[in-house]
Design a protein around this motif. Sequence first.
Motif, PDB file in Angstrom:
ATOM      1  N   ARG A 138       0.826  -1.214   0.000  1.00  0.00           N
ATOM      2  CA  ARG A 138       0.000   0.000   0.000  1.00  0.00           C
ATOM      3  C   ARG A 138       0.859   1.262   0.000  1.00  0.00           C
ATOM      4  O   ARG A 138       0.493   2.268  -0.613  1.00  0.00           O
ATOM      5  N   LYS A 141       1.935   1.697  -3.528  1.00  0.00           N
ATOM      6  CA  LYS A 141       0.831   2.184  -4.352  1.00  0.00           C
ATOM      7  C   LYS A 141       0.553   3.652  -4.070  1.00  0.00           C
ATOM      8  O   LYS A 141       0.279   4.433  -4.990  1.00  0.00           O
ATOM      9  N   ARG A 142       0.654   4.024  -2.810  1.00  0.00           N
ATOM     10  CA  ARG A 142       0.465   5.442  -2.446  1.00  0.00           C
ATOM     11  C   ARG A 142       1.489   6.309  -3.143  1.00  0.00           C
ATOM     12  O   ARG A 142       1.183   7.415  -3.621  1.00  0.00           O
ATOM     13  N   LYS A 145       0.414   6.756  -6.727  1.00  0.00           N
ATOM     14  CA  LYS A 145      -0.708   7.685  -6.831  1.00  0.00           C
ATOM     15  C   LYS A 145      -0.267   9.130  -6.594  1.00  0.00           C
ATOM     16  O   LYS A 145      -0.867  10.067  -7.137  1.00  0.00           O
ATOM     17  N   ASP A 148       0.962  10.299  -9.872  1.00  0.00           N
ATOM     18  CA  ASP A 148      -0.186  10.618 -10.743  1.00  0.00           C
ATOM     19  C   ASP A 148      -0.783  11.971 -10.380  1.00  0.00           C
ATOM     20  O   ASP A 148      -1.164  12.759 -11.266  1.00  0.00           O
ATOM     21  N   ARG A 210      -9.765  13.569  -9.597  1.00  0.00           N
ATOM     22  CA  ARG A 210      -9.793  12.129  -9.340  1.00  0.00           C
ATOM     23  C   ARG A 210      -8.458  11.647  -8.740  1.00  0.00           C
ATOM     24  O   ARG A 210      -8.437  10.863  -7.785  1.00  0.00           O
ATOM     25  N   ALA A 211      -7.343  12.127  -9.318  1.00  0.00           N
ATOM     26  CA  ALA A 211      -6.017  11.709  -8.828  1.00  0.00           C
ATOM     27  C   ALA A 211      -5.802  12.167  -7.398  1.00  0.00           C
ATOM     28  O   ALA A 211      -5.248  11.436  -6.559  1.00  0.00           O
ATOM     29  N   LYS A 213      -8.129  12.770  -5.114  1.00  0.00           N
ATOM     30  CA  LYS A 213      -9.010  12.030  -4.210  1.00  0.00           C
ATOM     31  C   LYS A 213      -8.438  10.647  -3.880  1.00  0.00           C
ATOM     32  O   LYS A 213      -8.399  10.247  -2.707  1.00  0.00           O
ATOM     33  N   VAL A 214      -7.980   9.928  -4.921  1.00  0.00           N
ATOM     34  CA  VAL A 214      -7.421   8.592  -4.697  1.00  0.00           C
ATOM     35  C   VAL A 214      -6.184   8.666  -3.808  1.00  0.00           C
ATOM     36  O   VAL A 214      -6.023   7.882  -2.870  1.00  0.00           O
ATOM     37  N   PHE A 215      -5.312   9.633  -4.109  1.00  0.00           N
ATOM     38  CA  PHE A 215      -4.087   9.774  -3.320  1.00  0.00           C
ATOM     39  C   PHE A 215      -4.386  10.121  -1.870  1.00  0.00           C
ATOM     40  O   PHE A 215      -3.827   9.524  -0.945  1.00  0.00           O
ATOM     41  N   GLU A 217      -7.060   9.627  -0.056  1.00  0.00           N
ATOM     42  CA  GLU A 217      -7.700   8.532   0.694  1.00  0.00           C
ATOM     43  C   GLU A 217      -6.648   7.538   1.196  1.00  0.00           C
ATOM     44  O   GLU A 217      -6.677   7.120   2.353  1.00  0.00           O
ATOM     45  N   MET A 218      -5.730   7.162   0.313  1.00  0.00           N
ATOM     46  CA  MET A 218      -4.681   6.226   0.721  1.00  0.00           C
ATOM     47  C   MET A 218      -3.726   6.879   1.709  1.00  0.00           C
ATOM     48  O   MET A 218      -3.278   6.264   2.672  1.00  0.00           O
TER      49      MET A 218
END
Length: 409
Positions: A138, A141-142, A145, A148, A210-211, A213-215, A217-218
Amino acid sequence: MAEMGKGVTAGKLASSMQKKLTRAQEKVLQKLGKADETKDAAFEESVVNFNKQMAEGTKLQKDLRVYLTAVKAMHDSSRRLQECLADMYEPEWYGKEEVDSIAEDTDLLWIDFHQKLVDQALISMDTYLGQFPDIKARVAKRDRKLVDFDSARHHVASIQKSKKKDEVKLAKQVALLEKAAPVWAQGMISAHHVAQTNLSRNQAEDELGRAQKVFEEMNVDLQEELPALWNSRVGFYVNTFQSVASLSEKFHREMGKLNHSLNEVMTKLEEQNKDLAGTNHSLTPQESPIPKSQSKEESADAAGTAGAESNSLPAAQDEASPVATSNGSVEEVEMPPGFLFKVKAMHDYIANDADELEMKSGDIVLVVSYDNPEEQDDGWLMGMLEANWIKEKGLAHKGVFPENFTQNL
Protein backbone atom coordinates in the motif's frame (compact mmCIF):
# COMPACT_ATOMS: atom_id res chain seq x y z
CA MET A 1 -12.76 -5.19 -28.68
CA ALA A 2 -10.07 -7.85 -28.82
CA GLU A 3 -9.45 -9.83 -25.64
CA MET A 4 -5.80 -9.83 -24.40
CA GLY A 5 -6.32 -12.27 -21.55
CA LYS A 6 -8.71 -13.09 -18.73
CA GLY A 7 -10.20 -9.80 -17.56
CA VAL A 8 -7.76 -7.75 -19.64
CA THR A 9 -8.76 -5.89 -22.82
CA ALA A 10 -6.67 -4.00 -25.31
CA GLY A 11 -8.12 -0.78 -23.94
CA LYS A 12 -7.16 -1.57 -20.35
CA LEU A 13 -3.69 -2.60 -21.43
CA ALA A 14 -3.22 0.63 -23.37
CA SER A 15 -4.46 2.66 -20.40
CA SER A 16 -2.05 0.87 -18.05
CA MET A 17 0.87 1.45 -20.39
CA GLN A 18 -0.05 5.12 -20.71
CA LYS A 19 -0.10 5.50 -16.91
CA LYS A 20 3.33 3.91 -16.59
CA LEU A 21 4.70 6.16 -19.32
CA THR A 22 3.20 9.29 -17.75
CA ARG A 23 4.63 8.36 -14.32
CA ALA A 24 8.07 7.70 -15.80
CA GLN A 25 8.05 11.09 -17.55
CA GLU A 26 6.96 12.82 -14.36
CA LYS A 27 9.72 11.16 -12.30
CA VAL A 28 12.34 12.19 -14.87
CA LEU A 29 11.14 15.79 -14.81
CA GLN A 30 11.19 15.79 -11.00
CA LYS A 31 14.73 14.42 -10.88
CA LEU A 32 15.86 17.01 -13.41
CA GLY A 33 14.29 19.75 -11.31
CA LYS A 34 11.87 20.75 -14.06
CA ALA A 35 8.83 19.76 -12.03
CA ASP A 36 8.18 20.18 -8.33
CA GLU A 37 7.45 17.09 -6.18
CA THR A 38 4.93 16.92 -3.36
CA LYS A 39 6.84 16.25 -0.12
CA ASP A 40 5.58 15.05 3.26
CA ALA A 41 8.43 14.90 5.79
CA ALA A 42 6.28 13.29 8.52
CA PHE A 43 5.11 10.54 6.20
CA GLU A 44 8.62 9.87 4.91
CA GLU A 45 9.82 9.50 8.50
CA SER A 46 7.01 7.02 9.13
CA VAL A 47 8.12 5.01 6.10
CA VAL A 48 11.72 4.95 7.38
CA ASN A 49 10.46 3.68 10.75
CA PHE A 50 8.26 1.12 9.02
CA ASN A 51 11.20 -0.32 7.06
CA LYS A 52 13.33 -0.43 10.21
CA GLN A 53 10.54 -2.13 12.17
CA MET A 54 10.04 -4.74 9.43
CA ALA A 55 13.79 -5.49 9.30
CA GLU A 56 14.01 -5.85 13.10
CA GLY A 57 10.95 -8.08 13.20
CA THR A 58 12.32 -10.30 10.43
CA LYS A 59 15.62 -10.70 12.32
CA LEU A 60 13.79 -11.49 15.56
CA GLN A 61 11.71 -14.12 13.78
CA LYS A 62 14.85 -15.73 12.32
CA ASP A 63 16.67 -15.78 15.67
CA LEU A 64 13.60 -17.17 17.44
CA ARG A 65 13.47 -20.03 14.95
CA VAL A 66 17.18 -20.70 15.57
CA TYR A 67 16.48 -20.77 19.33
CA LEU A 68 13.68 -23.30 18.82
CA THR A 69 16.00 -25.44 16.70
CA ALA A 70 18.53 -25.38 19.54
CA VAL A 71 15.83 -26.40 22.05
CA LYS A 72 14.90 -29.32 19.78
CA ALA A 73 18.57 -30.36 19.55
CA MET A 74 18.94 -30.20 23.35
CA HIS A 75 15.80 -32.30 23.70
CA ASP A 76 17.23 -34.96 21.41
CA SER A 77 20.54 -34.96 23.29
CA SER A 78 18.75 -35.19 26.64
CA ARG A 79 16.62 -38.10 25.45
CA ARG A 80 19.65 -40.04 24.23
CA LEU A 81 21.43 -39.43 27.54
CA GLN A 82 18.43 -40.66 29.53
CA GLU A 83 18.13 -43.71 27.27
CA CYS A 84 21.80 -44.48 27.86
CA LEU A 85 21.29 -44.34 31.64
CA ALA A 86 18.21 -46.57 31.40
CA ASP A 87 20.07 -49.16 29.30
CA MET A 88 23.04 -49.42 31.66
CA TYR A 89 21.00 -49.25 34.89
CA GLU A 90 20.72 -52.82 36.14
CA PRO A 91 17.26 -53.97 37.30
CA GLU A 92 18.38 -54.90 40.82
CA TRP A 93 19.98 -51.53 41.50
CA TYR A 94 18.29 -49.07 43.82
CA GLY A 95 15.70 -46.75 42.23
CA LYS A 96 15.39 -48.47 38.83
CA GLU A 97 11.68 -47.59 38.49
CA GLU A 98 12.27 -44.03 39.69
CA VAL A 99 15.09 -43.55 37.16
CA ASP A 100 12.79 -44.71 34.35
CA SER A 101 10.05 -42.38 35.57
CA ILE A 102 12.44 -39.42 35.71
CA ALA A 103 13.55 -40.15 32.12
CA GLU A 104 9.93 -40.18 30.93
CA ASP A 105 9.06 -36.97 32.79
CA THR A 106 12.18 -35.26 31.42
CA ASP A 107 11.20 -36.13 27.85
CA LEU A 108 7.64 -34.83 28.37
CA LEU A 109 8.96 -31.63 29.91
CA TRP A 110 11.13 -30.92 26.85
CA ILE A 111 8.18 -31.58 24.51
CA ASP A 112 5.91 -29.25 26.50
CA PHE A 113 8.57 -26.51 26.60
CA HIS A 114 9.11 -26.61 22.83
CA GLN A 115 5.40 -26.64 21.99
CA LYS A 116 4.60 -23.70 24.27
CA LEU A 117 7.43 -21.69 22.75
CA VAL A 118 5.86 -22.31 19.35
CA ASP A 119 2.35 -21.40 20.52
CA GLN A 120 3.15 -18.36 22.64
CA ALA A 121 6.13 -16.88 20.80
CA LEU A 122 6.66 -18.14 17.27
CA ILE A 123 3.02 -18.10 16.12
CA SER A 124 2.59 -14.63 17.62
CA MET A 125 5.76 -13.58 15.80
CA ASP A 126 4.47 -14.89 12.48
CA THR A 127 1.16 -13.08 12.95
CA TYR A 128 2.94 -9.83 13.78
CA LEU A 129 5.09 -10.00 10.65
CA GLY A 130 2.14 -11.07 8.49
CA GLN A 131 0.80 -7.50 8.35
CA PHE A 132 3.94 -5.96 6.87
CA PRO A 133 3.68 -7.20 3.22
CA ASP A 134 0.21 -5.66 2.73
CA ILE A 135 1.23 -2.33 4.24
CA LYS A 136 4.42 -2.31 2.18
CA ALA A 137 2.37 -2.82 -0.99
CA ARG A 138 0.00 0.00 0.00
CA VAL A 139 2.91 2.37 0.65
CA ALA A 140 4.28 1.60 -2.81
CA LYS A 141 0.83 2.18 -4.35
CA ARG A 142 0.46 5.44 -2.45
CA ASP A 143 3.78 6.59 -3.94
CA ARG A 144 2.52 5.79 -7.45
CA LYS A 145 -0.71 7.69 -6.83
CA LEU A 146 1.31 10.65 -5.59
CA VAL A 147 3.18 10.72 -8.92
CA ASP A 148 -0.19 10.62 -10.74
CA PHE A 149 -1.43 13.50 -8.62
CA ASP A 150 1.68 15.58 -9.30
CA SER A 151 1.46 14.80 -13.02
CA ALA A 152 -2.23 15.85 -13.18
CA ARG A 153 -1.45 18.98 -11.18
CA HIS A 154 1.34 19.94 -13.55
CA HIS A 155 -0.88 19.25 -16.55
CA VAL A 156 -3.56 21.66 -15.29
CA ALA A 157 -0.92 24.28 -14.54
CA SER A 158 0.52 23.82 -18.02
CA ILE A 159 -2.91 24.32 -19.62
CA GLN A 160 -3.56 27.44 -17.59
CA LYS A 161 -0.14 28.84 -18.43
CA SER A 162 -0.54 28.30 -22.15
CA LYS A 163 -4.17 29.40 -22.18
CA LYS A 164 -3.50 32.97 -23.26
CA LYS A 165 -1.03 31.99 -25.96
CA ASP A 166 -3.44 29.42 -27.38
CA GLU A 167 -6.30 31.90 -27.26
CA VAL A 168 -4.35 34.50 -29.25
CA LYS A 169 -3.21 31.90 -31.79
CA LEU A 170 -6.66 30.40 -32.18
CA ALA A 171 -8.25 33.84 -32.30
CA LYS A 172 -6.24 34.68 -35.41
CA GLN A 173 -7.23 31.38 -37.02
CA VAL A 174 -10.87 31.91 -36.14
CA ALA A 175 -10.76 35.46 -37.47
CA LEU A 176 -9.59 34.20 -40.83
CA LEU A 177 -12.32 31.53 -40.85
CA GLU A 178 -14.97 34.03 -39.86
CA LYS A 179 -14.02 36.36 -42.70
CA ALA A 180 -14.28 33.51 -45.18
CA ALA A 181 -17.48 32.12 -43.69
CA PRO A 182 -20.99 33.45 -44.17
CA VAL A 183 -22.31 35.83 -41.58
CA TRP A 184 -24.73 33.26 -40.18
CA ALA A 185 -21.83 30.77 -39.49
CA GLN A 186 -19.41 33.17 -37.79
CA GLY A 187 -21.12 32.89 -34.38
CA MET A 188 -21.02 29.07 -34.50
CA ILE A 189 -17.26 29.05 -35.22
CA SER A 190 -16.57 31.35 -32.28
CA ALA A 191 -18.71 29.20 -29.94
CA HIS A 192 -16.92 26.04 -31.05
CA HIS A 193 -13.52 27.56 -30.27
CA VAL A 194 -14.60 28.50 -26.76
CA ALA A 195 -16.09 25.03 -26.18
CA GLN A 196 -12.88 23.25 -27.28
CA THR A 197 -10.75 25.37 -24.96
CA ASN A 198 -13.05 24.81 -22.01
CA LEU A 199 -13.30 21.06 -22.71
CA SER A 200 -9.53 20.60 -22.58
CA ARG A 201 -9.27 22.54 -19.32
CA ASN A 202 -12.22 20.79 -17.74
CA GLN A 203 -10.88 17.33 -18.61
CA ALA A 204 -7.52 18.16 -17.03
CA GLU A 205 -9.20 19.52 -13.91
CA ASP A 206 -11.43 16.46 -13.63
CA GLU A 207 -8.41 14.18 -13.92
CA LEU A 208 -6.63 16.22 -11.25
CA GLY A 209 -9.63 15.91 -8.95
CA ARG A 210 -9.79 12.13 -9.34
CA ALA A 211 -6.02 11.71 -8.83
CA GLN A 212 -6.08 13.92 -5.75
CA LYS A 213 -9.01 12.03 -4.21
CA VAL A 214 -7.42 8.59 -4.70
CA PHE A 215 -4.09 9.77 -3.32
CA GLU A 216 -5.54 11.53 -0.30
CA GLU A 217 -7.70 8.53 0.69
CA MET A 218 -4.68 6.23 0.72
CA ASN A 219 -2.48 8.85 2.32
CA VAL A 220 -4.86 9.52 5.20
CA ASP A 221 -5.18 5.81 6.03
CA LEU A 222 -1.43 5.26 6.03
CA GLN A 223 -0.81 8.46 8.01
CA GLU A 224 -2.84 6.84 10.80
CA GLU A 225 -1.65 3.22 10.45
CA LEU A 226 2.11 3.67 10.18
CA PRO A 227 2.63 5.56 13.46
CA ALA A 228 0.26 3.16 15.26
CA LEU A 229 2.19 0.17 13.91
CA TRP A 230 5.50 1.77 14.94
CA ASN A 231 4.25 2.28 18.50
CA SER A 232 2.91 -1.27 18.73
CA ARG A 233 6.42 -2.76 18.50
CA VAL A 234 7.15 -2.03 22.18
CA GLY A 235 4.20 -4.04 23.46
CA PHE A 236 4.92 -6.86 21.04
CA TYR A 237 8.59 -7.12 22.07
CA VAL A 238 7.59 -7.09 25.73
CA ASN A 239 5.03 -9.87 25.26
CA THR A 240 7.41 -12.00 23.18
CA PHE A 241 10.36 -11.86 25.56
CA GLN A 242 8.14 -12.16 28.63
CA SER A 243 6.69 -15.35 27.16
CA VAL A 244 10.13 -16.79 26.40
CA ALA A 245 11.48 -15.79 29.82
CA SER A 246 8.45 -17.12 31.70
CA LEU A 247 8.43 -20.44 29.84
CA SER A 248 12.18 -20.84 30.27
CA GLU A 249 11.98 -20.06 34.00
CA LYS A 250 9.20 -22.62 34.53
CA PHE A 251 10.99 -25.23 32.39
CA HIS A 252 14.28 -24.92 34.26
CA ARG A 253 12.50 -24.93 37.63
CA GLU A 254 10.73 -28.20 36.80
CA MET A 255 13.87 -29.63 35.24
CA GLY A 256 15.76 -28.70 38.40
CA LYS A 257 13.33 -30.77 40.46
CA LEU A 258 13.84 -33.80 38.21
CA ASN A 259 17.60 -33.40 38.35
CA HIS A 260 17.44 -33.14 42.14
CA SER A 261 15.44 -36.37 42.28
CA LEU A 262 17.92 -38.11 39.99
CA ASN A 263 20.80 -36.88 42.12
CA GLU A 264 19.15 -38.32 45.24
CA VAL A 265 18.71 -41.69 43.52
CA MET A 266 22.37 -41.70 42.52
CA THR A 267 23.41 -40.82 46.08
CA LYS A 268 21.39 -43.67 47.56
CA LEU A 269 22.74 -46.05 44.91
CA GLU A 270 26.25 -45.07 45.93
CA GLU A 271 25.45 -45.68 49.61
CA GLN A 272 23.95 -49.08 48.78
CA ASN A 273 27.01 -49.92 46.75
CA LYS A 274 29.31 -49.05 49.65
CA ASP A 275 27.38 -51.37 51.93
CA LEU A 276 27.60 -54.23 49.46
CA ALA A 277 31.24 -53.53 48.68
CA GLY A 278 32.09 -54.08 52.33
CA THR A 279 30.98 -57.71 52.04
CA ASN A 280 31.39 -59.07 48.52
CA HIS A 281 32.45 -56.22 46.20
CA SER A 282 29.35 -56.90 44.12
CA LEU A 283 29.27 -53.44 42.57
CA THR A 284 31.84 -50.99 41.33
CA PRO A 285 35.03 -50.42 43.39
CA GLN A 286 34.59 -47.80 46.06
CA GLU A 287 38.22 -46.80 46.42
CA SER A 288 40.58 -45.69 43.73
CA PRO A 289 43.73 -47.82 43.33
CA ILE A 290 46.41 -46.54 45.64
CA PRO A 291 49.36 -45.05 43.73
CA LYS A 292 52.62 -46.99 44.07
CA SER A 293 54.74 -43.87 44.43
CA GLN A 294 55.08 -42.89 48.11
CA SER A 295 57.30 -40.77 50.28
CA LYS A 296 60.00 -42.46 52.36
CA GLU A 297 57.87 -42.18 55.52
CA GLU A 298 54.82 -43.63 53.72
CA SER A 299 56.95 -46.44 52.27
CA ALA A 300 58.23 -47.30 55.74
CA ASP A 301 54.67 -47.32 57.13
CA ALA A 302 53.49 -49.41 54.20
CA ALA A 303 56.33 -51.88 54.70
CA GLY A 304 55.46 -52.18 58.37
CA THR A 305 51.80 -52.72 57.55
CA ALA A 306 52.68 -55.27 54.90
CA GLY A 307 54.84 -57.12 57.45
CA ALA A 308 52.06 -57.12 59.99
CA GLU A 309 49.51 -58.31 57.46
CA SER A 310 51.78 -60.99 56.06
CA ASN A 311 50.97 -63.12 59.10
CA SER A 312 47.28 -63.04 58.18
CA LEU A 313 47.80 -63.90 54.50
CA PRO A 314 47.39 -67.52 53.47
CA ALA A 315 50.62 -69.41 53.56
CA ALA A 316 52.20 -70.41 50.29
CA GLN A 317 50.18 -73.32 49.03
CA ASP A 318 51.39 -76.45 47.43
CA GLU A 319 53.18 -76.07 44.17
CA ALA A 320 50.35 -78.00 42.47
CA SER A 321 46.71 -76.97 42.42
CA PRO A 322 43.61 -78.43 40.72
CA VAL A 323 42.53 -76.59 37.56
CA ALA A 324 39.42 -77.28 35.45
CA THR A 325 40.16 -77.97 31.79
CA SER A 326 37.99 -77.42 28.72
CA ASN A 327 36.77 -81.03 28.58
CA GLY A 328 35.40 -80.89 32.14
CA SER A 329 37.99 -83.23 33.94
CA VAL A 330 40.20 -81.69 36.69
CA GLU A 331 43.97 -82.01 36.62
CA GLU A 332 46.80 -80.87 38.84
CA VAL A 333 48.77 -77.88 37.58
CA GLU A 334 52.09 -76.84 39.06
CA MET A 335 51.79 -73.40 40.66
CA PRO A 336 54.37 -70.65 40.17
CA PRO A 337 57.07 -70.02 42.81
CA GLY A 338 55.80 -67.97 45.76
CA PHE A 339 52.15 -68.78 44.98
CA LEU A 340 49.86 -67.60 47.81
CA PHE A 341 46.22 -67.85 46.72
CA LYS A 342 43.80 -67.22 43.86
CA VAL A 343 41.50 -64.26 43.23
CA LYS A 344 38.86 -63.49 40.62
CA ALA A 345 38.76 -60.14 38.83
CA MET A 346 35.38 -58.48 39.40
CA HIS A 347 36.06 -55.52 37.10
CA ASP A 348 38.25 -54.70 34.14
CA TYR A 349 41.57 -53.08 34.96
CA ILE A 350 43.71 -51.38 32.31
CA ALA A 351 47.43 -51.35 33.06
CA ASN A 352 48.99 -47.90 33.20
CA ASP A 353 52.62 -49.03 33.57
CA ALA A 354 54.69 -51.95 32.28
CA ASP A 355 54.89 -53.48 35.76
CA GLU A 356 51.09 -53.63 36.14
CA LEU A 357 48.84 -56.59 35.32
CA GLU A 358 45.92 -55.95 32.98
CA MET A 359 42.77 -57.89 33.86
CA LYS A 360 39.31 -58.52 32.44
CA SER A 361 36.28 -59.15 34.60
CA GLY A 362 36.13 -62.90 35.33
CA ASP A 363 39.88 -63.56 34.96
CA ILE A 364 41.49 -65.87 37.55
CA VAL A 365 44.70 -64.42 38.97
CA LEU A 366 47.42 -66.38 40.78
CA VAL A 367 48.68 -64.18 43.62
CA VAL A 368 52.40 -64.59 44.37
CA SER A 369 54.71 -63.00 46.92
CA TYR A 370 56.84 -59.99 46.08
CA ASP A 371 60.49 -60.71 45.35
CA ASN A 372 61.26 -57.81 47.65
CA PRO A 373 58.52 -57.32 50.29
CA GLU A 374 59.63 -53.70 50.80
CA GLU A 375 58.43 -52.85 47.27
CA GLN A 376 54.82 -53.83 48.06
CA ASP A 377 52.41 -50.90 48.23
CA ASP A 378 49.36 -50.97 50.44
CA GLY A 379 46.29 -52.11 48.49
CA TRP A 380 48.28 -53.74 45.67
CA LEU A 381 49.03 -57.44 45.03
CA MET A 382 51.49 -59.23 42.75
CA GLY A 383 50.24 -61.94 40.42
CA MET A 384 49.76 -63.39 36.96
CA LEU A 385 46.79 -64.60 34.95
CA GLU A 386 46.17 -68.31 35.51
CA ALA A 387 45.47 -68.87 31.82
CA ASN A 388 48.83 -67.35 30.88
CA TRP A 389 50.66 -69.44 33.52
CA ILE A 390 49.12 -72.67 32.26
CA LYS A 391 50.05 -71.79 28.68
CA GLU A 392 53.45 -70.16 29.10
CA LYS A 393 54.68 -71.16 32.56
CA GLY A 394 57.88 -69.26 33.30
CA LEU A 395 57.24 -66.80 30.44
CA ALA A 396 53.91 -65.65 31.87
CA HIS A 397 53.82 -61.92 32.62
CA LYS A 398 53.78 -61.04 36.29
CA GLY A 399 52.58 -57.67 37.50
CA VAL A 400 50.88 -55.71 40.25
CA PHE A 401 47.15 -54.99 40.40
CA PRO A 402 44.70 -53.26 42.77
CA GLU A 403 43.33 -55.66 45.36
CA ASN A 404 39.91 -54.00 45.51
CA PHE A 405 39.24 -54.97 41.87
CA THR A 406 39.23 -58.65 42.86
CA GLN A 407 37.52 -61.18 45.11
CA ASN A 408 39.23 -64.04 46.94
CA LEU A 409 38.45 -67.56 45.80
